[in-house]
Write a protein that holds these residues in place. Structure first.
Motif, PDB file in Angstrom:
ATOM      1  N   VAL A  87     -87.114 -33.907 -68.280  1.00 15.54           N
ATOM      2  CA  VAL A  87     -87.371 -32.685 -67.322  1.00 15.54           C
ATOM      3  C   VAL A  87     -87.104 -32.686 -65.680  1.00 15.54           C
ATOM      4  CG1 VAL A  87     -89.208 -30.242 -67.180  1.00 15.54           C
ATOM      5  CG2 VAL A  87     -89.200 -31.748 -69.086  1.00 15.54           C
ATOM      6  N   ALA A  88     -87.232 -33.246 -66.143  1.00 13.29           N
ATOM      7  CA  ALA A  88     -87.058 -33.580 -63.676  1.00 13.29           C
ATOM      8  C   ALA A  88     -85.639 -33.728 -63.292  1.00 13.29           C
ATOM      9  CB  ALA A  88     -87.535 -34.510 -62.874  1.00 13.29           C
ATOM     10  N   ARG A  89     -84.744 -34.319 -64.715  1.00  8.37           N
ATOM     11  CA  ARG A  89     -83.182 -34.523 -64.497  1.00  8.37           C
ATOM     12  C   ARG A  89     -82.236 -32.983 -64.079  1.00  8.37           C
ATOM     13  NH1 ARG A  89     -82.349 -40.427 -67.336  1.00  8.37           N
ATOM     14  NH2 ARG A  89     -82.937 -41.895 -66.098  1.00  8.37           N
ATOM     15  N   ARG A  90     -83.573 -32.350 -65.768  1.00  7.11           N
ATOM     16  CA  ARG A  90     -82.587 -30.839 -65.816  1.00  7.11           C
ATOM     17  C   ARG A  90     -83.027 -29.539 -64.691  1.00  7.11           C
ATOM     18  NH1 ARG A  90     -81.591 -29.985 -71.091  1.00  7.11           N
ATOM     19  NH2 ARG A  90     -79.882 -32.383 -71.928  1.00  7.11           N
TER      20      ARG A  90
ATOM     21  N   LEU B  35     -86.900 -24.954 -71.829  1.00  4.68           N
ATOM     22  CA  LEU B  35     -87.231 -26.255 -71.993  1.00  4.68           C
ATOM     23  C   LEU B  35     -88.630 -26.935 -71.682  1.00  4.68           C
ATOM     24  CD1 LEU B  35     -85.789 -29.181 -71.625  1.00  4.68           C
ATOM     25  CD2 LEU B  35     -85.915 -29.314 -68.813  1.00  4.68           C
ATOM     26  N   MET B  36     -89.699 -25.938 -71.725  1.00  5.49           N
ATOM     27  CA  MET B  36     -90.690 -26.302 -71.627  1.00  5.49           C
ATOM     28  C   MET B  36     -91.379 -26.049 -72.969  1.00  5.49           C
ATOM     29  SD  MET B  36     -91.955 -27.513 -68.758  1.00  5.49           S
ATOM     30  CE  MET B  36     -93.777 -27.578 -69.217  1.00  5.49           C
ATOM     31  N   ARG B  37     -90.634 -25.416 -73.895  1.00  7.55           N
ATOM     32  CA  ARG B  37     -91.264 -24.750 -75.505  1.00  7.55           C
ATOM     33  C   ARG B  37     -89.974 -26.317 -76.235  1.00  7.55           C
ATOM     34  NH1 ARG B  37     -90.122 -19.725 -73.706  1.00  7.55           N
ATOM     35  NH2 ARG B  37     -88.133 -19.835 -74.437  1.00  7.55           N
ATOM     36  N   LEU B  38     -89.395 -26.379 -75.563  1.00  9.87           N
ATOM     37  CA  LEU B  38     -88.262 -27.407 -76.682  1.00  9.87           C
ATOM     38  C   LEU B  38     -89.195 -28.552 -76.353  1.00  9.87           C
ATOM     39  CD1 LEU B  38     -84.758 -26.937 -76.019  1.00  9.87           C
ATOM     40  CD2 LEU B  38     -85.797 -26.459 -77.675  1.00  9.87           C
TER      41      LEU B  38
ATOM     42  N   GLU C 120     -92.440 -32.917 -78.946  1.00 13.05           N
ATOM     43  CA  GLU C 120     -93.347 -33.780 -78.957  1.00 13.05           C
ATOM     44  C   GLU C 120     -94.635 -33.002 -79.651  1.00 13.05           C
ATOM     45  OE1 GLU C 120     -97.382 -34.713 -75.445  1.00 13.05           O
ATOM     46  OE2 GLU C 120     -95.679 -32.886 -74.944  1.00 13.05           O
ATOM     47  N   SER C 121     -94.373 -32.044 -80.256  1.00 12.33           N
ATOM     48  CA  SER C 121     -95.750 -31.867 -81.075  1.00 12.33           C
ATOM     49  C   SER C 121     -95.093 -32.361 -82.539  1.00 12.33           C
ATOM     50  CB  SER C 121     -95.615 -30.757 -81.231  1.00 12.33           C
ATOM     51  OG  SER C 121     -96.863 -29.941 -82.601  1.00 12.33           O
TER      52      SER C 121
END
Length: 544
Positions: free
Chosen positions: A346-349, A376-379, A384-385
């Motif tokens: 996420v940080a890289r994106r 991205l957060m949803r993905l 993770e789920s």
């Protein structure tokens, strides 16, 4: 006056001198030895006797005469030719007499062969002719049954041979024996022996008289002339044609007759024929017991080996924790790295979006960045789920496998123990069936033996005498006609309780009185020897 000392002996008549028996025998001996000091005699060797003293006694004969011959022990050891029956020889010796038996004899100092005797030449010619027909072919011989149920014996019922055979059969393995009485010497020998062999073969299977499984033709030892009936062609052909296996036991071990070549097996003596006919019952029982013990030991040993093998395999299996521990550890390690990897991604994106937004309009870039960040957060949350759900499923599956492993091992051990118990049960069942089969066979043998004994008692002629009949004999032979009874000087009548001698009317008028009744000897029941019957049945009675 009478002279009281007068000799009452009769006066000698004539001038002939009186000889004692010894004087006359000595005179005859001197005449014969003086006239025949050294002679050479050609003839065929007859009966040969070799007693323990070492002397040789034999006969020299031709077609009309016989001379007794003797070779003393010292000279017998120096003979180059040993006399054998049927050999034609030239004997050199001196004539003498034997006063103890009033006979003359030849003291032989040397023997030389002169060719085969007439009987031996005839025997060899007949043997060659029958062999050329294939009667002595080994391929024709039948195997001897291992344990015959019924044995037929062809021999004289009054000799020691039948007693030896029955005694040896009773000692080794008692069997049902049928005896066909025949003459074993003389003119009637050959036709009677051939008829007996064919008669036994003619008995039907399952008839009132059991058909023998084995035949024994037996006779004691004797000279070549005594055994000649078993060299006749009719006997040899009957033995070769017999469908029942036949053992020849004629003479002693050194005697050979043509029936020996045609028989399926030759025994050296009649006693040896009984030994060849049946095995030893005690040995069979011991062998059966040994085999049963070996079967039990082998089964138990196999079960022990399999039980030990199962125990060894169960110890070699790993514990369930060892099977699932490393996989669970790898799963936990991957789960621990997942959170850091998502944050790094996420940080890289975000950094990439920020650089791109710097080159675009701020509002649009911000809105696009927010949308992209939200997506991205949803993905990331969805990924993770999914990863957590997958990890849960894997952990549940591992736990399920671990919980099923212990019962599986328990069931495997239980099945092995159950198969061990079932194998022991089958072994006990086989032992019980073996004992039951042995008992049933012994009972059937006892029932057949009792039935045969009752049949023998019912067929004897003594039972006919008890119903009011009588047997008339003259000179030891049975009389069946009135003319023969009238011609006989004396008659013997046998009733149930004894015999009475009577005479015809003419002899009775001359004053001959009948002899008192003589009770007939009763048959003596022989007690069976302990252990001789084995199966508990009664011993076979005597046929005489």
């Amino acid at each position: 006056m009478m002279d009281m000392f007068e000799d009452d002996a009769p006066a000698p008549q004539g001038n002939q001198p009186e000889y004692t028996v010894s004087e006359l025998s000595g005179a005859v001996k001197r005449v014969i030895e003086g006239e025949f000091g050294l002679v050479r005699v050609r003839g065929e060797v007859g009966r040969v006797s070799r007693p323990a003293s070492g002397h040789l006694y034999y006969d020299l004969k031709d077609d009309r005469s016989v001379i007794a011959a003797i070779t003393w022990k010292g000279q017998a050891a120096r003979l180059t030719v040993r006399p054998e029956e049927g050999m034609e020889v030239v004997a050199t010796g001196r004539m003498t007499t034997f006063p103890g038996q009033s006979k003359y004899q030849l003291i032989v100092d040397d023997l030389a062969p002169a060719g085969a005797g007439a009987l031996m030449a005839m025997l060899e010619k007949r043997r060659a002719a029958l062999q050329a027909e294939g009667l002595f072919d080994p391929a024709r011989k039948k195997p001897i049954p291992y344990l015959p149920r019924v044995i037929g014996v062809i021999t004289s019922p009054s000799g020691a041979v039948i007693r030896d055979i029955l005694h040896r059969l009773r000692d080794r393995f008692p069997r049902h024996v049928l005896i066909w009485p025949v003459a074993v010497q003389g003119e009637r020998c050959a036709p009677e022996v051939a008829a007996a062999i064919r008669g036994f073969n003619a008995l039907p299977e399952g008839g009132p008289i059991p058909r023998p499984d084995l035949l024994i033709v037996a006779r004691g030892g004797g000279s070549l002339e005594d055994l000649w009936g078993f060299n006749e062609e009719i006997v040899v052909r009957a033995a070769a044609e017999s469908r029942i296996p036949l053992i020849s036991a004629v003479g002693h071990e050194t005697d050979t007759t043509l029936i020996d070549h045609a028989a399926d097996l030759r025994a050296p003596t009649p006693t040896a024929a009984a030994e060849l006919a049946v095995p030893v019952r005690a040995d069979l029982i011991a062998t059966l017991s040994a085999l049963s013990a070996r079967l039990a030991r082998g089964t138990l040993s196999a079960l022990d080996r399999r039980r030990q093998r199962l125990a060894d395999l169960s110890r070699a299996l790993p514990r369930p924790e060892a099977l699932t521990g490393q996989a669970a550890q790898r799963l936990d390690h991957a789960a621990g790295r997942l959170g850091g990897a998502l944050g790094l991604t996420v940080a890289r994106r975000r950094t990439a979006f920020e650089r791109a937004a710097a080159r675009m309009q701020p509002d649009l870039l911000l809105r696009s960045l927010d949308r992209r960040q939200a997506a991205l957060m949803r993905l990331a949350e969805a990924a993770e789920s999914r990863l957590h759900r997958r990890l849960d499923r894997q952990r549940a599956a591992f736990q399920n496998w671990a919980s099923r492993l212990d019962p599986a091992l328990a069931r495997l051990l239980s099945d092995a123990a159950r198969r061990t118990v079932e194998g022991q049960g089958r072994l006990n069942t086989l032992s019980e069936r073996l004992e039951a089969a042995t008992d049933r066979r012994a009972r059937r043998g006892e029932e057949r033996l009792v039935a045969a004994a009752r049949l023998l008692d019912g067929l004897g002629y003594e039972q006919t005498l008890k119903r009011g009949f009588a047997v008339v004999r003259a000179g030891g032979h049975v009389v069946t006609t009135a003319s023969a009874a009238g011609a006989a000087p004396h008659l013997e009548i046998q009733f149930q309780d004894g015999r009475v001698e009577v005479a015809p009317a003419d002899a009775a008028a001359a004053g001959s009185a009948p002899r008192a009744a003589e009770p007939a000897p009763r048959p003596v029941a022989r007690k069976p020897k302990e252990g001789s019957q084995g199966g508990g049945g009664p011993e076979q009675g005597s046929l005489f």
